[in-house]
Design an enzyme around this catalytic site. Structure first.
Site, PDB file in Angstrom:
ATOM      1  N   ASP A 166       0.776  -1.250   0.000  1.00  0.00           N
ATOM      2  CA  ASP A 166       0.000   0.000   0.000  1.00  0.00           C
ATOM      3  C   ASP A 166       0.805   1.296   0.000  1.00  0.00           C
ATOM      4  OD1 ASP A 166      -1.695  -2.095   0.500  1.00  0.00           O
ATOM      5  OD2 ASP A 166      -2.548  -1.267   2.323  1.00  0.00           O
ATOM      6  N   GLU A 396       2.530  -9.721  11.490  1.00  0.00           N
ATOM      7  CA  GLU A 396       2.235  -9.276  10.124  1.00  0.00           C
ATOM      8  C   GLU A 396       3.525  -9.044   9.341  1.00  0.00           C
ATOM      9  OE1 GLU A 396      -0.193  -5.771  10.140  1.00  0.00           O
ATOM     10  OE2 GLU A 396      -0.620  -5.885   7.984  1.00  0.00           O
TER      11      GLU A 396
HETATM   12  C1  DGY Z   1      -5.645  -2.001   4.327  1.00  0.00           C
HETATM   13  O1  DGY Z   1      -6.784  -1.645   4.610  1.00  0.00           O
HETATM   14  O2  DGY Z   1      -4.641  -1.693   4.970  1.00  0.00           O
HETATM   15  C2  DGY Z   1      -5.460  -2.889   3.212  1.00  0.00           C
HETATM   16  O3  DGY Z   1      -4.146  -3.165   2.932  1.00  0.00           O
HETATM   17  C3  DGY Z   1      -6.199  -2.435   2.000  1.00  0.00           C
HETATM   18  O4  DGY Z   1      -6.593  -3.595   1.423  1.00  0.00           O
END
Ligand code: DGY
Length: 425
Positions: A166, A396
């Site tokens: 992201d 994570e």
């Molecule tokens: C989040 O919401 O952080 C996700 O990576 C988007 O899918």
């Protein structure tokens, strides 16, 4: 070898995150089914419960749109612990989904699960694989039509969330052009679950939601979105995963496909492999994505530059250059491969995709290294991943400079990576 206690721990994480045939990435922070998470999770399940591995993929394709796109989130059951929920996306599939997609690891997972099913003598393997093979083929056709309309041999992302990485520095320049204005009110929930210093910034979220607003106003029509997109990047990580998944589908098609399927897949693969090969930069010893709005190469160093290893057979000079470069990124790190190297000005060892190590990325890199004959480095990457998980738990992601586990804990895809990579030690 993995330890029995840790294997049991990995099974327990997957059981805890099971919501009835599909797995949430982790409780509360990600309370729905995510596309590429589920593909990795299916490969993890395939190590001990192949029926459940199939279910993971079958539940994901419940969300597949009629045009072939497999969305990045399937909202099977409501939850108020995540933003943006279905009301923000405003899509119109039979069941609630987001409106964008994610890396198509699905085809890789399908081959993996199919082979595990055959090894286990499962009697319904062929029927189940056949149905999922058709879904995968439909999604690959969507990718090429919707996301490579100009025939570059590279597929594009229209939103950083599609990449799965992201807030990667790879998107900084392209995202800076996206306005921060939104018609949707932003109510972040993620920073209520995880330290804000480990997550994307508020300004990133404003731009992420601006993009959602633009595409929702296009009624999620791929052609209108392509024309309107203020963010459009031909991504080497996405293209490499699609090319590799296409090769895996070709393998399945030998037994399960028609002549037409086989010819279509071969043509698709050739186009993607040729497109990717043109993105090699010898001066950087890695592959680079292309910003389709500015026309410029994206030279920011990120893990994406190594992912084409999963799809291409590199020549000797490229192999030595890329393995030396990965070695340089590992230098001085407690655990690698960092998503952004420590020598980059953008490096932030605890912030999501701006430095931390991700087990599933290492899984792909190790797999690609092995395909390209770099067995020792592949093992080193796998072993350091397994070690990091044994030291810090099923987090994570991990701080490359300390090995500290970060982000959400009890993460499904980290558990899956532990099960899959541990077997290769
Ligand atoms: C989040 O919401 O952080 C996700 O990576 C988007 O899918």
């Amino acid at each position: 070898m993995t330890t029995l206690r840790m294997e049991e721990g990995a099974h327990a994480v997957l059981a805890r995150n099971d919501r009835g045939g599909y797995t949430v990435p982790t409780d509360r922070l990600y309370p729905f089914q995510w596309n590429w998470d589920s593909a990795f999770v299916a490969m993890g399940f395939a190590t001990f419960n192949v029926d459940r591995a199939y279910r993971e993929l079958e539940r994901l394709v419940e969300g597949q749109w009629d045009d072939g796109m497999i969305p990045h989130i399937v909202f099977h059951v409501p939850s108020d612990t995540y933003f943006p929920g279905p009301d923000v996306w405003g899509t119109r599939h039979r069941i609630l989904t987001s409106g964008i997609t994610q890396p198509p690891v699905f085809g890789m997972a399908l081959r993996h699960v199919h082979e595990a099913a055959l090894a286990n003598g499962m009697t319904d393997a062929e029927v189940r694989t056949r149905a999922l093979f058709q879904a995968a083929l439909h999604s690959h056709r969507w990718w090429l039509e919707a996301r490579d309309p100009d025939g570059l041999g590279l597929v594009s992302i229209l939103h950083p969330w599609e990449s799965g990485s992201d807030n990667s520095p790879a998107w900084d320049e392209a995202l800076a052009r996206v306005p921060t204005t939104t018609t949707t009110t932003i109510r972040r929930k993620d920073t209520g679950h995880v330290d804000a210093a480990m997550r994307p910034r508020d300004e990133d979220y404003q731009r992420f939601i601006h993009l959602v607003d633009v595409y929702r106003d296009c009624d999620w029509d791929p052609k209108r979105q392509w024309a309107k997109a203020p963010f459009k990047v031909a991504d080497v990580q996405m293209t490499a995963i699609l090319a590799r998944a296409t090769a895996d589908l070709m393998h399945l098609a030998e037994a399960l496909g028609t002549d037409e399927d086989r010819a279509g897949l071969a043509q698709m693969r050739r186009r993607l492999v040729d497109g990717l090969a043109r993105r090699w930069r010898p001066d950087l010893s890695r592959f680079v994505s292309l910003d389709l709005i500015s026309g410029a190469d994206i030279e920011a160093p990120t893990q994406a530059g190594f992912i084409p290893l999963v799809a291409l057979a590199l020549d000797g000079a490229q192999q030595s250059a890329i393995t030396a470069e990965i070695g340089r990124w590992l230098d001085g790190m407690v655990v690698g491969v960092p998503s952004t190297p420590a020598f980059s000005p953008a490096f932030e060892p605890k912030r999501y995709w701006r430095g931390p190590v991700w087990a599933v990325i290492n899984w792909l890199i190790a797999d690609g290294l092995r395909l390209n004959g770099a067995e020792d480095l592949a093992r080193r990457v796998e072993q350091s991943t397994v070690q990091a998980i044994e030291n810090a738990g099923f987090c994570e992601y991990f701080d490359p400079t300390t090995g500290e586990g970060l982000g959400g804990d009890t993460f499904s895809w980290t558990a899956a990576a532990y099960l899959a990579l541990g077997r290769r030690r």
